[in-house]
Design a protein around this motif. Structure first.
Motif, short mmCIF file in Angstrom:
data_model
loop_
_atom_site.label_atom_id
_atom_site.label_comp_id
_atom_site.label_asym_id
_atom_site.label_seq_id
_atom_site.Cartn_x
_atom_site.Cartn_y
_atom_site.Cartn_z
N LEU A 168 0.79 -1.24 0.00
CA LEU A 168 0.00 0.00 0.00
C LEU A 168 0.82 1.29 0.00
CD1 LEU A 168 -3.09 -0.70 2.30
CD2 LEU A 168 -2.69 -1.33 -0.09
N PHE A 190 -16.77 8.75 -2.50
CA PHE A 190 -16.40 8.08 -3.76
C PHE A 190 -15.18 8.77 -4.32
CE2 PHE A 190 -20.88 8.88 -3.22
CZ PHE A 190 -21.29 7.59 -2.90
N VAL A 191 -14.30 8.01 -4.94
CA VAL A 191 -13.11 8.61 -5.54
C VAL A 191 -13.53 9.46 -6.73
CG1 VAL A 191 -10.88 8.18 -6.59
CG2 VAL A 191 -11.77 6.61 -4.85
N PHE A 198 4.66 6.58 -8.09
CA PHE A 198 5.41 5.37 -7.75
C PHE A 198 6.91 5.62 -7.92
CE2 PHE A 198 2.05 2.14 -7.64
CZ PHE A 198 1.01 2.79 -8.28
N GLN A 294 -11.73 -0.33 0.75
CA GLN A 294 -12.42 -0.19 -0.53
C GLN A 294 -12.05 1.12 -1.21
OE1 GLN A 294 -15.04 -2.53 -2.04
NE2 GLN A 294 -13.83 -1.40 -3.50
N LEU A 295 -11.97 2.20 -0.45
CA LEU A 295 -11.58 3.49 -1.04
C LEU A 295 -10.16 3.43 -1.59
CD1 LEU A 295 -13.13 6.07 1.47
CD2 LEU A 295 -13.91 5.55 -0.85
N ALA A 297 -8.59 0.72 -2.67
CA ALA A 297 -8.67 -0.11 -3.89
C ALA A 297 -9.22 0.72 -5.05
CB ALA A 297 -9.54 -1.34 -3.64
N ASP A 298 -10.24 1.53 -4.78
CA ASP A 298 -10.82 2.36 -5.84
C ASP A 298 -9.84 3.43 -6.32
OD1 ASP A 298 -13.19 0.92 -5.88
OD2 ASP A 298 -14.29 2.32 -4.61
N PHE A 300 -6.51 3.02 -6.34
CA PHE A 300 -5.56 2.28 -7.20
C PHE A 300 -6.19 1.96 -8.55
CE2 PHE A 300 -1.63 0.72 -5.03
CZ PHE A 300 -1.80 1.37 -3.81
N LEU A 301 -7.48 1.67 -8.55
CA LEU A 301 -8.19 1.28 -9.78
C LEU A 301 -8.28 2.43 -10.77
CD1 LEU A 301 -9.92 -1.00 -11.14
CD2 LEU A 301 -11.91 -0.01 -10.00
N THR A 302 -8.49 3.64 -10.26
CA THR A 302 -8.82 4.76 -11.15
C THR A 302 -7.78 5.88 -11.16
OG1 THR A 302 -10.06 5.86 -9.39
CG2 THR A 302 -11.30 4.40 -10.84
N GLY A 303 -6.74 5.77 -10.31
CA GLY A 303 -5.78 6.87 -10.22
C GLY A 303 -4.89 6.98 -11.45
N GLY A 304 -4.50 8.22 -11.77
CA GLY A 304 -3.48 8.43 -12.80
C GLY A 304 -2.11 8.08 -12.22
N ARG A 305 -1.21 7.59 -13.05
CA ARG A 305 0.08 7.09 -12.58
C ARG A 305 1.23 7.98 -13.02
NH1 ARG A 305 -1.15 2.18 -10.96
NH2 ARG A 305 -3.39 2.21 -11.22
N THR B 99 -15.82 2.74 -10.03
CA THR B 99 -15.33 2.18 -8.77
C THR B 99 -16.41 1.34 -8.10
OG1 THR B 99 -16.08 4.00 -7.36
CG2 THR B 99 -13.91 4.25 -8.39
N SER B 101 -17.18 1.49 -4.87
CA SER B 101 -17.96 2.33 -3.95
C SER B 101 -19.15 2.97 -4.66
CB SER B 101 -17.08 3.44 -3.35
OG SER B 101 -15.92 2.92 -2.77
N GLU B 102 -18.92 3.41 -5.90
CA GLU B 102 -20.01 4.01 -6.66
C GLU B 102 -21.14 3.01 -6.90
OE1 GLU B 102 -17.38 7.18 -9.36
OE2 GLU B 102 -18.06 5.29 -10.22
N PRO B 165 -7.04 7.10 -16.89
CA PRO B 165 -7.36 6.63 -15.52
C PRO B 165 -8.81 6.16 -15.43
CG PRO B 165 -6.10 8.66 -15.43
CD PRO B 165 -6.43 8.44 -16.89
N GLY B 166 -9.00 4.96 -14.89
CA GLY B 166 -10.35 4.40 -14.77
C GLY B 166 -10.81 3.63 -16.00
N HIS B 203 -2.14 5.17 -18.57
CA HIS B 203 -2.50 5.01 -17.16
C HIS B 203 -3.15 3.67 -16.83
CE1 HIS B 203 -1.49 9.06 -15.89
NE2 HIS B 203 -2.00 9.50 -17.03
N ALA B 297 -10.40 -4.35 -9.03
CA ALA B 297 -9.86 -3.37 -8.06
C ALA B 297 -8.81 -4.03 -7.18
CB ALA B 297 -11.00 -2.79 -7.21
N PHE B 300 -5.58 -4.36 -9.12
CA PHE B 300 -4.87 -3.07 -9.17
C PHE B 300 -4.23 -2.76 -7.82
CE2 PHE B 300 -5.62 -0.48 -13.07
CZ PHE B 300 -6.33 -1.41 -13.81
N LEU B 301 -4.93 -3.12 -6.73
CA LEU B 301 -4.45 -2.80 -5.38
C LEU B 301 -3.18 -3.56 -5.03
CD1 LEU B 301 -5.19 -1.33 -2.68
CD2 LEU B 301 -6.45 -3.39 -2.03
#
Lengths: 313, 313
Positions: A168, A190-191, A198, A294-295, A297-298, A300-305, B99, B101-102, B165-166, B203, B297, B300-301
């Motif tokens: 994490l 919600f994200v 990284f 969960q937040l 994970a969300d 990581f799922l949707t973030g820009g890198r 996500t 959560s959504e 992203p996403g 991304h 998710a 990705f995590l």
């Protein structure tokens, strides 16, 4: 199933590292109902009741009622399943598991076996958090900020697992902030957007910025997270409402309303966690709050890198 | 709340892109109960009942009962909340939201408003999937493999959002495989290990390999996912059991038992989805299966990260 409240709860502590020594062992010692019966650690422990692995403890036939896990999150799920299969109640250090799916499975297995699972979030027990939740409960949230900066070299020296897959990175400390947010806010999060930075030689992010949207349409909670902060550690949350501004500083320990520090009773976070665990076992209940993980994970799922310079401890 | 089964369901389709034209519009046309009353698209649509935005449709006062979303997943949540607030039932193309959560929030809001939310997984309707689930239901799972290779340039030409992203990258197609796995297997899945390969200029990952553990201790489902495959597209799943090997090929359309192709009724996946949506609306129910998105998710995590050469369409 409820436990006999007159008998001590025979507890095994698994994972005798930094957090176990600084927090778990002293807290267990102060909670009357708990009898520390065994320790499980691959490292050296100065104690007669030491087992190398959980399987060794199970095989020993030693009478145990409950197990508390302070190992790193990756691998904890399999251990928790083994403990539940042995008929033991389970308490999990934060983050409770490596993934959300694992946590849901533990909830299911515990229910099936009539045992307690407690996903412990120590920041829930920080001195200002309960009062903050009460103060916010009937207010309209307008927005807020999370500022969570520390230096991993100070708080997790040499802990390579924290930047390994599932470790994490900056979300190991920042999930404490998220556990406070989901606890005190009277709305869902919600994200909305996130960036993840990284180190080129690591699998987990060292910095992240972004914002949560909420179920109160206009409210937006921004976050600014740094795991390589040059200055003093700073763990602050500010929430703006229709009737004043609330701040939690120092990781939730200090509560300010409109800039004025409020009197709150000092607490020991880990002692409060173990008291809560004892209560759950007595009542035959579980407490599994997966929202903070969960937040993450969300995110990581949707973030820009982005990639930054390599990190070394 | 249940709907009058004699009246047509007045449907708006939002997001008139590749999948809407090739699948949604023909399927809607074939389902008798549905009356395509409006289309919402920022692009050109050759139709009188076209609105630029969902807000325009709401403001128009046009009588609508249900809305189907075929827009990209990022941003769909806010639109679905708007549709539910207008009192409309909601159907969501896969993946249902950006996500987890959504998705949970949509489930909650739909329950509150007494409206249907349907998170549609079109691969659930592939011809071999129902029979595969029945065949596996009383068997012991020993292991399996998912092989999901296609070239994004063939199936998503120029769709830049898929690597934003996403956008999920290779998991935009591979989530179909996961939606089949969670549907047919009589056990739960957890991420055991995963690698994620990101193009240096994108991304979202273009390749991923790894394995799921399952709630049947010894069973392990490996996966090999590629979004830039040089050869023919291949969408295959193999499951080994204590009594034979099952294979789903061609995205779930073809079912093989011990290597022998089984007779299954041909289906139109999207027609079946819309029939299912009509049934849910009639019965006043929702169908929100978040497991495939949760697994993505969790990957990705916890996945290890690698970088590969930049990607261009």
């Amino acid at each position: 199933m409820t436990a006999d409240v007159s008998k001590p709860i025979r507890l095994a502590l698994v994972g005798i590292g930094k957090i176990a020594r600084s927090q778990h062992l002293p807290a267990i010692d102060r909670v009357g109902r708990l009898d520390l019966t065994a320790m499980v650690s691959t490292g050296a422990v100065d104690d007669d009741v030491r087992f190398e692995t959980l399987s060794d403890l199970v095989a020993s036939g030693l009478a145990i009622d409950a197990v508390s896990f302070a190992t790193p999150p990756v691998g904890r799920f399999e251990l928790a399943v083994e403990a539940l299969a042995a008929g033991w109640h389970v308490m999990l250090e934060k983050p409770p598991t490596a993934t959300v799916s694992e946590l849901e499975e533990l909830r299911r297995v515990a229910g099936e076996k009539g045992r307690t699972v407690f996903a412990a979030w120590h920041s829930h027990e920080a001195a200002g958090v309960g009062a903050a939740r009460q103060w916010l409960a009937d207010r309209r949230i307008l927005g807020g900020e999370v500022f969570w900066h520390e230096n991993v070299r100070d708080f997790h020296p040499g802990q390579e697992w924290i930047f390994a897959p599932g470790g994490l990175g900056v979300f190991d400390p920042a999930i404490n902030a998220l556990s406070i947010l989901t606890e005190i806010l009277p709305c869902s999060l919600f994200v909305e957007e996130a960036s993840l930075v990284f180190p080129a030689n690591r699998h987990a992010p060292i910095r992240s910025r972004g914002a949560f949207a909420t179920s109160q349409a206009e409210a937006r909670i921004a976050f600014d997270l740094d795991f390589e902060s040059a200055g003093e550690a700073q763990w602050d949350i500010a929430i703006r409402t229709d009737r004043g501004v609330l701040e939690l500083r120092n990781g939730g320990a200090d509560l300010y309303i409109e800039g004025v520090k409020q009197a709150v009773a000092r607490t020991s976070e880990y002692e409060a966690l173990y008291e809560r665990f004892v209560g759950l076992v007595e009542r035959g209940e579980s407490d599994v709050d997966g929202r903070p993980l969960q937040l993450v994970a969300d995110i990581f799922l949707t973030g820009g890198r982005e990639t930054c310079e390599p990190f070394a401890f």
